[in-house]
Write a protein that holds these residues in place. Sequence first.
Motif, PDB file in Angstrom:
ATOM      1  N   ALA A  37       0.833  -1.202   0.000  1.00  0.00           N
ATOM      2  CA  ALA A  37       0.000   0.000   0.000  1.00  0.00           C
ATOM      3  C   ALA A  37       0.867   1.251   0.000  1.00  0.00           C
ATOM      4  CB  ALA A  37      -0.920   0.009   1.212  1.00  0.00           C
ATOM      5  N   LEU A  61      -2.141  -1.618  -3.612  1.00  0.00           N
ATOM      6  CA  LEU A  61      -3.242  -0.694  -3.393  1.00  0.00           C
ATOM      7  C   LEU A  61      -2.714   0.733  -3.372  1.00  0.00           C
ATOM      8  CD1 LEU A  61      -5.504  -2.180  -0.546  1.00  0.00           C
ATOM      9  CD2 LEU A  61      -6.092  -1.886  -2.956  1.00  0.00           C
ATOM     10  N   GLN A  62      -3.278   1.577  -4.218  1.00  0.00           N
ATOM     11  CA  GLN A  62      -2.998   3.004  -4.119  1.00  0.00           C
ATOM     12  C   GLN A  62      -3.828   3.518  -2.959  1.00  0.00           C
ATOM     13  OE1 GLN A  62      -4.843   6.016  -4.613  1.00  0.00           O
ATOM     14  NE2 GLN A  62      -2.972   7.190  -4.309  1.00  0.00           N
ATOM     15  N   TRP A  63      -3.154   4.049  -1.924  1.00  0.00           N
ATOM     16  CA  TRP A  63      -3.849   4.362  -0.676  1.00  0.00           C
ATOM     17  C   TRP A  63      -3.295   5.653  -0.096  1.00  0.00           C
ATOM     18  CZ3 TRP A  63      -5.437  -0.190   2.954  1.00  0.00           C
ATOM     19  CH2 TRP A  63      -6.261   0.272   3.981  1.00  0.00           C
ATOM     20  N   THR A  70     -11.778   6.343   3.374  1.00  0.00           N
ATOM     21  CA  THR A  70     -11.604   5.191   2.480  1.00  0.00           C
ATOM     22  C   THR A  70     -11.149   3.932   3.204  1.00  0.00           C
ATOM     23  OG1 THR A  70      -9.278   5.713   1.978  1.00  0.00           O
ATOM     24  CG2 THR A  70     -10.978   6.754   0.605  1.00  0.00           C
ATOM     25  N   ILE A  71     -10.872   4.023   4.490  1.00  0.00           N
ATOM     26  CA  ILE A  71     -10.262   2.897   5.200  1.00  0.00           C
ATOM     27  C   ILE A  71     -11.136   1.646   5.157  1.00  0.00           C
ATOM     28  CG2 ILE A  71      -9.563   2.043   7.476  1.00  0.00           C
ATOM     29  CD1 ILE A  71      -8.445   4.841   8.044  1.00  0.00           C
ATOM     30  N   LYS A  74     -11.120  -0.016   1.754  1.00  0.00           N
ATOM     31  CA  LYS A  74      -9.824  -0.607   1.436  1.00  0.00           C
ATOM     32  C   LYS A  74      -9.632  -1.928   2.175  1.00  0.00           C
ATOM     33  CE  LYS A  74      -7.982   2.737  -1.161  1.00  0.00           C
ATOM     34  NZ  LYS A  74      -7.641   2.558  -2.591  1.00  0.00           N
TER      35      LYS A  74
END
Length: 261
Positions: A37, A61-63, A70-71, A74
């Motif tokens: 991430a 994952l683009q995070w 968004t947590i 994801k």
Amino acid sequence: MDLQLNNKTALVFGAAGGLGSAMAKTLASEGASVVVADIDGEGADSVAATIRAAGGQAMSLQWDLSDIATITSKVEEIGSTFGHVDILVNNTGGPPPTPVSGQSSDEWLKYFNMMVRSVIAVTDAVLPSMRQRKWGRIITSTSSGVVAPIPNLGMSNSLRLALVGWSKTLAREVGRDGITTNIVLPGRIGTGRINFLDEQKAKRENRPLQDVIQESISTIPVGRYGDPQEYGDTVAFLASPRASYITGSVIRVDGGLISSI
């Protein structure tokens, strides 16, 4: 030594960078499935591809950790691919070099959200599953500045220290659930971040970069900067069942740099 990480899933943040990449690759080499991430999506893709090419299991994952909203989604995305998170490696970027005084409230809030609030929120999102299964590892990478404050890194020293108190408190709350929580802090490890800090110091003091580097190395008992792999190896051990009696600790990977006991 078999670290017994087969069938474990690790979520590693900042995994496109020097330390993050080393931690992700080492966990994968020990058998863990790794979620790579990072806010740098292309960088995360590259590290995940390297892991898969070496025979490991990885997804990228683009995070953006500062986006708290968004947590949940994801974590659900991870669940659909690898299932629950067994090992969480909290690893964030830091603020630019600044004195601790004279910084705006907006800047403090910006980096608090990125470096502290986000780490706590992600941890809270994965803890229920760990508690249910009676096993988990929370490993938070900080900075040597939490032990010996680093000049001109005032915001970093302050904000990262908050995570030390949080981690120690959490260790007492979740220890009986089979979950350990530890802080790992690097000394001078040869990464892009250290290169940047050395370059900034050279510019600030109007000195040759090599002089700054040699001066820094002279303060390290082992006489060199650390290798990111050495940091990754430490984290992999703490993530393993072999380290089940280590919790609430601050582990230094610094070549003896920090002079305090």
